[in-house]
Design a protein around this motif. Sequence first.
Motif, mmCIF file in Angstrom:
data_model
loop_
_atom_site.group_PDB
_atom_site.id
_atom_site.type_symbol
_atom_site.label_atom_id
_atom_site.label_comp_id
_atom_site.label_asym_id
_atom_site.label_seq_id
_atom_site.Cartn_x
_atom_site.Cartn_y
_atom_site.Cartn_z
ATOM 1 N N ARG A 64 -20.405 -49.484 64.149
ATOM 2 C CA ARG A 64 -20.339 -49.512 65.609
ATOM 3 C C ARG A 64 -20.268 -48.093 66.183
ATOM 4 O O ARG A 64 -20.825 -47.813 67.245
ATOM 5 C CB ARG A 64 -19.135 -50.345 66.080
ATOM 6 C CG ARG A 64 -19.312 -51.836 65.825
ATOM 7 C CD ARG A 64 -18.041 -52.618 66.148
ATOM 8 N NE ARG A 64 -18.206 -54.012 65.774
ATOM 9 C CZ ARG A 64 -18.551 -54.990 66.619
ATOM 10 N NH1 ARG A 64 -18.758 -54.704 67.887
ATOM 11 N NH2 ARG A 64 -18.677 -56.221 66.203
ATOM 12 N N GLY A 106 -28.742 -52.993 64.863
ATOM 13 C CA GLY A 106 -28.638 -54.397 65.220
ATOM 14 C C GLY A 106 -28.895 -55.332 64.062
ATOM 15 O O GLY A 106 -28.099 -56.233 63.781
ATOM 16 N N LEU A 111 -25.000 -55.727 62.996
ATOM 17 C CA LEU A 111 -24.205 -55.780 64.228
ATOM 18 C C LEU A 111 -24.728 -56.826 65.205
ATOM 19 O O LEU A 111 -24.012 -57.232 66.120
ATOM 20 C CB LEU A 111 -24.190 -54.408 64.913
ATOM 21 C CG LEU A 111 -23.515 -53.275 64.145
ATOM 22 C CD1 LEU A 111 -23.592 -51.985 64.947
ATOM 23 C CD2 LEU A 111 -22.061 -53.621 63.838
ATOM 24 N N GLY A 112 -25.970 -57.227 65.035
ATOM 25 C CA GLY A 112 -26.583 -58.202 65.940
ATOM 26 C C GLY A 112 -27.528 -57.527 66.916
ATOM 27 O O GLY A 112 -27.129 -56.580 67.607
ATOM 28 N N GLU A 114 -28.813 -58.678 69.699
ATOM 29 C CA GLU A 114 -28.418 -58.870 71.096
ATOM 30 C C GLU A 114 -27.209 -58.010 71.457
ATOM 31 O O GLU A 114 -27.109 -57.499 72.582
ATOM 32 C CB GLU A 114 -28.122 -60.354 71.369
ATOM 33 C CG GLU A 114 -29.346 -61.249 71.279
ATOM 34 C CD GLU A 114 -30.479 -60.809 72.204
ATOM 35 O OE1 GLU A 114 -30.191 -60.368 73.336
ATOM 36 O OE2 GLU A 114 -31.650 -60.898 71.789
ATOM 37 N N GLU A 115 -26.286 -57.853 70.513
ATOM 38 C CA GLU A 115 -25.103 -57.032 70.773
ATOM 39 C C GLU A 115 -25.488 -55.560 70.975
ATOM 40 O O GLU A 115 -24.997 -54.901 71.898
ATOM 41 C CB GLU A 115 -24.113 -57.163 69.606
ATOM 42 C CG GLU A 115 -23.373 -58.491 69.538
ATOM 43 C CD GLU A 115 -24.205 -59.641 68.971
ATOM 44 O OE1 GLU A 115 -23.695 -60.766 68.931
ATOM 45 O OE2 GLU A 115 -25.365 -59.403 68.578
ATOM 46 N N ALA A 118 -27.218 -55.063 74.249
ATOM 47 C CA ALA A 118 -26.280 -55.005 75.383
ATOM 48 C C ALA A 118 -25.688 -53.608 75.537
ATOM 49 O O ALA A 118 -25.570 -53.092 76.660
ATOM 50 C CB ALA A 118 -25.165 -56.036 75.193
#
Length: 209
Positions: A64, A106, A111-112, A114-115, A118
Amino acid sequence: MNGYFITFEGGEGAGKTSVLDRVYYTLLEQGYDVLKTREPGGIEIAEQIRRIILDPKNTAMEERTEALLYAAARRQHLVEKVLPALEQGKIILCDRFIDSSLAYQGYARGLGIEEVYAINQFAIKEQMPHLTLFFDIEPKKGLARIESNKERERNRLDLENILFHERVYQGYQILLDKFPARIKVVNADQPIEAVEKDAYDCVIEHLNK
């Protein structure tokens, strides 16, 4: 804004940086008002962040943290260099942008998409590229190119194993489905002259629309 924002994307060893340089100089010769830049980097603050992200010594960097640093560098680069150039009506060729974060952090980091999307929406607001070229080559072939290129910058991503790079490739395939109108595929598994021609033809086609 009257400018045109074009990004070059792909896995390690896809050749996008070399092709970007060639397309840039061809457009210059033809009289286009064109600017080339890169991510992370392009301006001093973002280049400082780049050195932190890609330093091979920073193996302790958490996923992150990595994603947030890329987004921070992207924000500064956008407001300091890309947006002013768009306001001036320039054609901008950028080596990587948001799709790299979506594919690498991602998807490949887990982590994704979509995340991470965002996080980057906060950084870029609504400023997506007008056109993205994805340089398509199998990860094993791209990494083999890197091994044979002793002049290439070695960075922290080069420490990742083949499974990571295969996941990056899979992430890009998802993005091709997610943004079919924006992302166009260039076959990067051919001689660089052919890749350059295909990339240039795609750019000119979209500029003429």
